[in-house]
Write a protein that holds these residues in place. Structure first.
Motif, PDB file in Angstrom:
ATOM      1  N   VAL A  14     -44.447 -71.252  25.097  1.00 41.02           N
ATOM      2  CA  VAL A  14     -45.234 -70.403  25.987  1.00 41.02           C
ATOM      3  C   VAL A  14     -44.779 -70.597  27.427  1.00 41.02           C
ATOM      4  N   ALA A  15     -44.627 -71.852  27.825  1.00 40.09           N
ATOM      5  CA  ALA A  15     -44.201 -72.138  29.199  1.00 40.09           C
ATOM      6  C   ALA A  15     -42.826 -71.548  29.476  1.00 40.09           C
ATOM      7  N   LYS A  16     -41.918 -71.697  28.531  1.00 40.65           N
ATOM      8  CA  LYS A  16     -40.562 -71.174  28.715  1.00 40.65           C
ATOM      9  C   LYS A  16     -40.579 -69.647  28.783  1.00 40.65           C
ATOM     10  N   ALA A  17     -41.367 -69.017  27.907  1.00 39.46           N
ATOM     11  CA  ALA A  17     -41.434 -67.553  27.902  1.00 39.46           C
ATOM     12  C   ALA A  17     -42.040 -67.032  29.203  1.00 39.46           C
ATOM     13  N   ALA A  18     -43.027 -67.752  29.751  1.00 43.36           N
ATOM     14  CA  ALA A  18     -43.631 -67.328  31.008  1.00 43.36           C
ATOM     15  C   ALA A  18     -42.609 -67.360  32.136  1.00 43.36           C
TER      16      ALA A  18
ATOM     17  N   VAL B  38     -47.685 -66.402  21.254  1.00 43.03           N
ATOM     18  CA  VAL B  38     -46.884 -67.025  22.307  1.00 43.03           C
ATOM     19  C   VAL B  38     -46.716 -66.074  23.489  1.00 43.03           C
ATOM     20  N   LEU B  39     -46.334 -64.833  23.191  1.00 37.85           N
ATOM     21  CA  LEU B  39     -46.046 -63.890  24.272  1.00 37.85           C
ATOM     22  C   LEU B  39     -47.303 -63.476  25.028  1.00 37.85           C
ATOM     23  N   LEU B  40     -48.442 -63.405  24.348  1.00 40.67           N
ATOM     24  CA  LEU B  40     -49.687 -63.081  25.048  1.00 40.67           C
ATOM     25  C   LEU B  40     -50.041 -64.164  26.063  1.00 40.67           C
TER      26      LEU B  40
END
Length: 731
Positions: free
Chosen positions: A154-158, A202-204
């Motif tokens: 999640v952190a990486k995707a953000a 994760v993306l949400l």
């Protein structure tokens, strides 16, 4: 090719069966990754495959609410073949379903969007029970199926999202394709399956951290272009990719393949929007631009959902049409929401503005900014005519929605600007209720000015709608300042029926809606109806203006060639009398209108029309060619009814045009004998017959006027003439 037995004809017994089936269902839910959901199985059918029996490749539709998959339980029996083949994305699995021991059964389960087929049974019989797998519905929406804790992901995707949209050339949004297929009706975050649910979770979370918004939507990709046909006699296709088809079969058993040579046209857009709570969002069709569809190339090797080949014809080669429908997770920065929506036109942005307008004081700054941008982007005039293909032009419902939102925001300056710049040029009457609510927000003085401008500009081509608005305004107990609106309406009467003030043909809204003209019972097309006079007079009474009432009656009574007594004035007088009471005296304005209509009709039909004494037609043709000279001589001949002219095709066509241009009372047919052929012209009485039809309608109107005669000094004499004219019509 399979026998099917409905569940009501099936009974399953045995002490161990409930426990055995519960064990199967437990393994199925764990295997499909939905063990945390409440899942039940509903018996759908029993299928019996004889030797040679099969089921072509297909996907199961949602047969009941909450259905997300299929369970197949194969009962013990001796057979060979009949394997179950299941496909999803680039994976394919073939399962041999026959049991080695008579005391065993086999089972298989898969999500409903998996393509599957039963291969032909080679020997014996295959018997199976088919169940619908259903996720239980509760009053509170079922939670999204849980996935492992992906905090680091999640952190990486953000971070990726933040960096992505910090680039100056980044597209407004991204649409991430999901692995499974979902019907539009079943699309929601809570119904996502397997990996889709994990990725969405994760993306949400990443979108929230990156200050983005997320929705689910269906990606539509449609292409047309040139194709090259190729045939393969050794291959028979059993794979079909139509959206949610239960079962598809080749029409003739042959698969005619092709290779796409060119892509001539392509459309990519998103629709069927859902928010994170599963609610439908009315964004409409929003185009996809280059770089927005991810993962890049995800559909390159995917078969289309629909694939159609049009064979070559004439000088044109073969062409194809194909389309893809895929569910996707759509993300964009929250601050770009309006940019994304305006990419689909102002219609798509209106629901967003509506939510902001209803959000209260905290959302007011955003709502005001959005309203200004939407108003600036609203197409008008030439911009409306050239509005982008595929983007809906804002019609009357959009105008009403915009007014309602601006009233909710209490933004009088924007209301005035929108009405003057957008509503006034496109007004069709459907906005009347919204305009009344806008009047309260504008204040009496400003509302009177704006509505008066509307009356002045649109009374000529929208008289019926303007009169309805004036009546509705009068019913609100208007203040004295609103007399300005009534005066503007009366002034606008002068423009009705004047060339240049109204179109010669019905106007058409951008969405194809016809308005304006109305067919009357007499067969004439006109702008005004009886309701116009009824509503106008009723409104003026409410404005307490005797002088206004008299002015309107004078304008209408002096132009009865426009305000037809038969279809407009007389029916209006009848309705006005019904609105009042039978005993009530007719007001002076109505008396004036009654007398004007009576005099007009008497001037036309006090004496019955006389039939022509002979067959002479008063025609003076401008063309001096020999054929027209012959035609004119025939027209003026009082005794000759039928005339024959031997002329070639071009000269016959010329005579056809002349007869039509001068509206000559004659028919013409070609006698196709000899060369040149003969044009046979036959005179008729169409003009007289049309006049007699008008006369009968006018006599009926005079009969009604006689019953409506007011108690005034001039009325008895006119009523007596009306009675005599009606009596003369029956002789």
């Amino acid at each position: 090719n399979v026998w099917q037995i409905s569940p009501d004809a099936i009974k399953i017994s045995g002490k161990s069966w409930p426990a055995s089936f519960e064990s199967i269902l437990s393994k199925v839910t764990a295997g499909l990754g939905c063990q945390d959901a409440k899942v039940s199985a509903e018996l759908y059918k029993m299928l019996i495959y004889n030797r040679g029996g099969f089921f072509l490749a297909h996907r199961d539709t949602e047969k009941t609410a909450g259905m997300f998959g299929t369970l197949v339980v194969t009962l013990p029996s001796a057979y060979r073949g009949g394997a179950l083949r299941i496909r999803h994305a680039d994976r394919e699995v073939t399962i041999e379903t026959d049991a080695a021991d008579p005391s065993e059964i086999s089972f298989a389960a898969f999500y409903a969007d998996c393509e599957h087929e039963a291969l032909p049974v080679q020997e014996g019989n295959r018997v199976c029970l088919v169940y619908n797998l259903i996720q239980a519905r509760t009053k509170s929406k079922p939670p999204v199926l849980t996935a492992p804790n992906y905090e680091s992901q999640v952190a990486k995707a953000a971070v990726i999202l933040e960096e992505y949209w910090s680039a100056p050339n980044a597209p407004p949004k991204i649409a991430w394709l999901l692995d499974h297929q979902y019907s539009p009706a079943g699309l929601s975050f809570s119904s996502l399956k397997g990996d889709d649910a994990a990725k969405a979770q994760v993306l949400l979370q990443a979108a929230i951290r990156a200050q983005c918004v997320a929705h689910l939507a269906v990606v539509h990709i449609e292409e047309t272009g040139g194709a090259e046909e190729h045939y393969n006699d050794n291959y028979r296709s059993r794979r079909h990719h139509y959206w949610d088809d239960d079962q598809e079969a080749d029409s003739d058993g042959e698969d005619v393949g092709f290779t796409a040579i060119t892509v001539d046209d392509s459309w990519q857009y998103l629709d069927e929007w859902r928010d994170t709570d599963g609610r439908v969002v009315e964004f409409g069709c929003i185009p996809l631009v280059a770089g927005e569809l991810l993962p890049a190339g995800a559909l390159d090797k995917e078969p289309p959902d629909k694939n159609r080949l049009m064979e070559a014809s004439g000088n044109e080669g073969a062409t194809y049409e194909r389309s893809y429908h895929r569910a996707s997770l759509v993300i964009w920065p929250a601050k770009r929401t309006l940019d994304v929506l305006l990419g689909a036109g102002v219609v798509a942005a209106l629901p967003y503005l509506k939510r902001l307008a209803e959000g209260g004081k905290s959302d007011r700054p955003k709502a005001m900014t959005a309203a200004r941008r939407i108003l600036k982007a609203w197409p008008t005039g030439v911009r409306l005519d050239h509005y982008s293909i595929g983007i809906p032009s804002p019609g009357s419902s959009a105008r009403t929605t915009m007014i309602t939102a601006l009233v909710e925001m209490n933004a009088p300056a924007l209301i005035e600007k929108f009405i003057r710049e957008v509503v006034l040029p496109a007004y069709d009457g459907s906005e009347n209720a919204a305009l009344l609510s806008a009047a309260a927000a504008l204040g009496n003085k400003k509302a009177a000015e704006i509505l008066a401008a509307l009356m002045e500009a649109r009374m000529a081509d929208r008289p019926n709608e303007c009169a309805e608005l004036l009546l509705a305004l009068g019913e609100t107990d208007p203040p004295p300042t609103f007399r300005l609106v009534a005066k503007a309406a009366i002034a606008g009467i002068d423009g009705i029926g004047i060339p240049g003030r109204e179109s010669a043909e019905p106007a058409v809204e951008p969405n194809g809606e016809d308005f304006g003209w109305e067919e009357t019972e007499v067969g004439k097309r006109q702008w005004v109806t009886a309701e116009f006079v009824t509503n106008l007079f009723s409104a003026l009474v409410l404005f307490r203006g005797r002088t206004l009432h008299d002015a309107a009656a004078g304008k209408i009574g002096s132009r009865l060639e426009v305000f037809d007594p038969v279809t407009v004035v007389v029916p209006a007088l009848e309705r006005l009398r019904a609105i009042q009471s039978v005993e009530a005296a007719m007001d002076p304005a109505s008396q004036h209108l009654w007398a004007s209509a009576a005099e007009f009709l008497l001037a036309r039909s006090e004496v019955p029309p006389q039939p022509p004494p002979d067959w002479r037609l008063q025609a003076t043709l401008s063309c001096t060619c020999p054929d027209c000279a012959d035609l004119q001589a025939f027209a003026r001949n009082p005794n000759e009814r039928v005339h024959r002219i031997r002329v070639n095709k071009e000269r016959r066509r010329h005579l056809h045009q002349v007869i039509k241009k001068y509206s000559l009372d004659m028919t013409h047919v070609t006698e196709r004998v000899g060369s040149p052929q003969t044009l046979v012209c036959t005179k008729d009485r169409r003009t007289f017959e049309a006049r007699m039809k008008e006369y009968r309608h006018e006599i009926a109107a005079m009969r009604k006027l006689g019953k409506l005669a007011p108690k005034s000094n001039a009325a008895p004499a006119i009523a007596k003439r009306l009675e005599a004219a009606v009596k003369a019509s029956t002789i």
